[in-house]
Design a protein around this motif. Structure first.
Motif, PDB file in Angstrom:
ATOM      1  N   ARG A 192       0.993  -1.239   0.002  1.00 33.88           N
ATOM      2  CA  ARG A 192      -0.192   0.224  -0.013  1.00 33.88           C
ATOM      3  C   ARG A 192       1.140   1.062  -0.179  1.00 33.88           C
ATOM      4  N   GLN A 193       1.486   1.474   0.791  1.00 33.62           N
ATOM      5  CA  GLN A 193       3.055   2.602   0.839  1.00 33.62           C
ATOM      6  C   GLN A 193       3.134   2.496  -0.894  1.00 33.62           C
ATOM      7  N   GLN A 195       2.388   1.878  -3.520  1.00 35.10           N
ATOM      8  CA  GLN A 195       1.435   2.249  -4.170  1.00 35.10           C
ATOM      9  C   GLN A 195       0.596   3.935  -4.227  1.00 35.10           C
ATOM     10  N   GLU A 196       1.289   4.312  -3.356  1.00 38.37           N
ATOM     11  CA  GLU A 196       0.833   5.781  -2.909  1.00 38.37           C
ATOM     12  C   GLU A 196       1.964   6.867  -2.502  1.00 38.37           C
TER      13      GLU A 196
END
Length: 737
Positions: A192-193, A195-196
């Motif tokens: 998730r990190q 992706q951001e």
């Protein structure tokens, strides 16, 4: 055309100059950064060789920050990953005052898995020693306190500790959204990190895994990127060969047997005699190892699949057949109860995937490849065949066979018919399993297969002869690629590297190191050493090394081409030190983890470190800590390496010159990597000893030494010793970020 914005950032009055009192403008660094900026703007490909000291890290990070969009930086090792993420990226971000967000992403085996950690404590016999119990407790505390779960942050448990394999997950045994600890999953948090973030630091292995999985429609590993920068790009061909191939080991089979039995007894005890069905797989795995026992007498303990017919392995084919049967029977048992619990589902997936891999070996040793098997042959051997595959129309059966051979992707196969409820469950399971195993070796791909015998295991390997087509095909459209390293060319010729990866339209460029190699380094090739194949070579090499060790004020790195040579050289040096009363630290590869050996080398007085392959690159020891690098032999690839052997045969078959086209360029790049350990900053100095006289005496040697940094050269021991006397000790180091 010069990029004024880039040049301004690197200028003496720019923001980068404020990061260090010793900062200076390097024209090669600015030019490299401008070329990378232009490549990013054009979404093109740049292959850039930048000599040591050019400052390539900032040269690619500055344009990546300014123009790269979403950027992936792929490195050769996890150590370099950590250095980029923890040191280089923050320093540059602060210097430029740009709000760039960054993330570090490694393969899932680097992150503690809460589920497998908890499960191991309740597993009978899961912790095998008092030491493992202590390691387990430390990992438990770490998992409860860490924000990342990255095992590199837990130095108290050695990186090579076997327990890590049982407290991390694999793609096959990950429970995904079914996991009761999915909310705490370190892997999902890291993704998730990623992706951001604006910049994501990965490694080559993870990048290649992502490319292959995207081919099969799996897109949750790495984020989509506008720009990919490959640092230490010279490692890509070997990494691609490894990841575009497949393997099955008896370790995997025994782990599956244990996991399946534990899951079956815990969640479906009455549905099957789990001890029997799992035990048959364990027996089959041990039978395979026993059948391969004669390989212990073969050089390198490995043999190509085609050569097995000429060796005394009468039980090999029967062992593979028995293994295939045991895997399919276990998979049938698991498939019937897989919906009962995620552990059973995970074990079922692993069994199906390993069955697919073993199926590719299911022919007599020495025979040519057969046509793709029919689904009834692949999915279940007798007596389960009728029960498993009865009823499917021939068209579906043939389609499944094409999935196994790699002619059709699983996704395409499942789209062919609309009668999904009527499909046989076995065919569905096969398609699902194939989707989890990237089909990098379709039937029409030239490949080499070989068997490798370890101390406690056997591995069945398959690898493509060439990765060029697959690597170039897998590249997403419209993505900028920058490949950089200090060792990509052979005396300015990049064709060996670019042809290996199918980089037909790449722009190539080269920037020399700013170091004064003529005065900083001396290449010494003794006149009187015997040829490497001589029985006296190693003893004579060590005798030549001793006076240089005595004259050198700093540490010494002795690079050998084989592990056997490491043992022999270390043994001879140990005896010589004792005879002369030299109380110098003698470090040897295998004594401790690589990282620990290097840390000790940096802190000890006059250390001598003897190592092989993994010590030829990725080592940065500036200053007086290293003033002698000694290489025993020219690093020609071992002739018993099955992939190299097959590639040389293929080259010869098409009328090429295997030595000139493959062996020599590979040796030149490896030699340049080893030599590159000596001079790391503008104040470093020392002697490079190469004990292989072919470097000077053979016609092809000129091609090799011309590719090295332009050291002063001598063949006289007295000149080498005088060099140490003239130079004295260097004072200080300088940043080369």
């Amino acid at each position: 055309m010069p990029d004024t914005e880039i040049a301004g950032l690197f200028a003496l009055d720019g923001p980068l100059a404020a990061t260090s009192a010793s900062y200076r403008v390097r024209a090669s660094q600015v030019e490299l950064a401008e070329a990378i900026s232009d490549t990013i703007s054009r979404r093109a490909t740049l292959v850039a060789e930048a000599g040591t000291g050019t400052g390539k890290t900032w040269a690619y990070l500055v344009p990546a920050f300014l123009r790269g969009g979403k950027v992936l930086v792929s490195t050769g090792t996890r150590t370099l990953q950590d250095q980029l993420f923890l040191r280089d990226l923050p320093r540059l971000r602060d210097a430029l005052a740009i709000p760039v967000t960054a993330a570090l992403l490694k393969g899932r085996a680097n992150y503690v898995c809460h589920y497998h950690l908890e499960r191991l404590e309740g597993e009978e016999g899961g912790l095998r020693s008092r030491a493992e119990i202590g390691q387990y407790r430390r990992i438990q505390v770490f998992a409860s306190q860490s924000r990342t779960g990255d095992r590199a942050d837990l130095s108290e448990v050695p990186e090579e500790a076997e327990i890590w394999q049982r407290v991390t997950s694999t793609r096959e045994n990950c429970l995904g959204q079914e996991c009761p600890r999915v909310r705490d999953c370190f892997v999902l948090k890291a993704r998730r990190q990623a992706q951001e973030a604006d910049v994501v630091v990965v490694n080559h292995a993870l990048f290649l895994a992502d490319l292959m999985l995207r081919e099969e429609g799996v897109t949750d590993l790495l984020p989509q990127a506008d720009t990919v920068i490959f640092d230490e790009a010279h490692q890509l061909p070997d990494t691609a060969t490894r990841f575009l191939g497949t393997s099955v080991s008896t370790h995997q089979l025994l782990d599956l047997s244990r996991d399946a039995q534990a899951a079956g007894l815990a969640h479906a005890r009455e549905r099957c005699n789990w001890g029997e069905v799992a035990g048959k797989l364990e027996t089959a795995a041990r039978a395979l190892r026993l059948a391969c026992a004669p390989l212990e007498k073969v050089p390198g303990r490995k043999a190509t699949f085609e050569s097995l017919a000429n060796l005394d392995l009468p039980d090999f084919d029967a062992a593979v057949d028995g293994l295939k049967t045991a895997l399919f029977h276990l998979e049938e048992a698991l498939a019937g109860v897989a919906e009962s619990h995620p552990d059973l589902m995970a074990a079922s997936r692993v069994a199906a995937q390993l069955a697919l891999r073993v199926q590719r070996w299911a022919r007599k040793a020495g025979e040519p490849p057969v046509q793709a098997p029919r689904a009834s042959q692949v999915l279940a051997p007798a007596p389960l065949a009728t029960a498993v595959v009865a009823g499917p129309p021939p068209a579906w059966e043939d389609l499944v066979a094409e999935v196994v051979s790699g002619k059709v992707t699983p996704a395409a196969a499942l789209d062919v018919q609309d009668d999904a409820p009527a499909r046989p469950s076995a065919a569905e399971r096969l398609a699902e399993a194939a989707a989890q195993v990237p089909l990098a070796l379709p039937a029409d791909t030239q490949a080499v297969r070989w068997v490798e015998m370890g101390m406690h295991h056997v591995r069945l390997h398959a690898a493509p002869l060439s990765v060029a087509e697959a690597f170039s095909r897998l590249r997403p459209a419209g993505q900028a690629w920058i490949m950089t390293s200090a060792t990509l060319s052979v005396h300015g010729d990049f064709s060996h590297f670019t042809s290996q990866l199918g980089l037909r339209d790449a722009q190539i460029a080269r920037w020399e190191s700013p170091f004064d190699y003529v005065s900083q380094g001396l290449l010494f090739v003794p006149r009187d050493l015997p040829l490497p194949q001589s029985p006296q070579f190693t003893e004579r090499f060590v005798q030549t090394l001793l006076p240089l060790l005595e004259a050198s004020p700093g540490g010494a790195l002795v690079l050998c081409t084989t592990l056997r040579a490491v043992e022999r050289v270390a043994e001879l040096l140990g005896k010589a030190f004792e005879e002369r009363g030299w109380n110098w630290p003698l470090l040897r590869q295998g004594q401790a983890p690589r990282r620990e050996l290097l840390e000790r080398f940096r802190t000890l007085l006059h250390p001598v470190l003897v190592g092989s392959a993994s010590f030829w690159e990725g080592i940065d020891i500036p200053g007086d800590a290293l003033t002698l690098v000694a290489i025993d032999k020219l690093p020609f690839a071992p002739p018993d390496d099955p992939v190299i052997e097959a590639r040389l045969r293929a080259c010869k078959a098409r009328g090429g010159n295997p030595f000139a086209e493959y062996q020599l360029p590979e040796a030149a790049i490896a030699l340049k990597q080893g030599a590159g350990r000596l001079i790391r900053t503008e104040r470093d100095w020392g002697v490079l000893l190469v004990g292989d006289t072919r470097l000077v005496d053979k016609p092809y040697g000129k091609r090799l030494w011309r590719g090295l940094p332009p050291f002063s050269r001598t063949r006289d021991m007295e000149e080498a010793l005088a060099f140490y006397q003239r130079q004295g000790k260097a004072d200080g180091t300088e940043e080369t970020s």
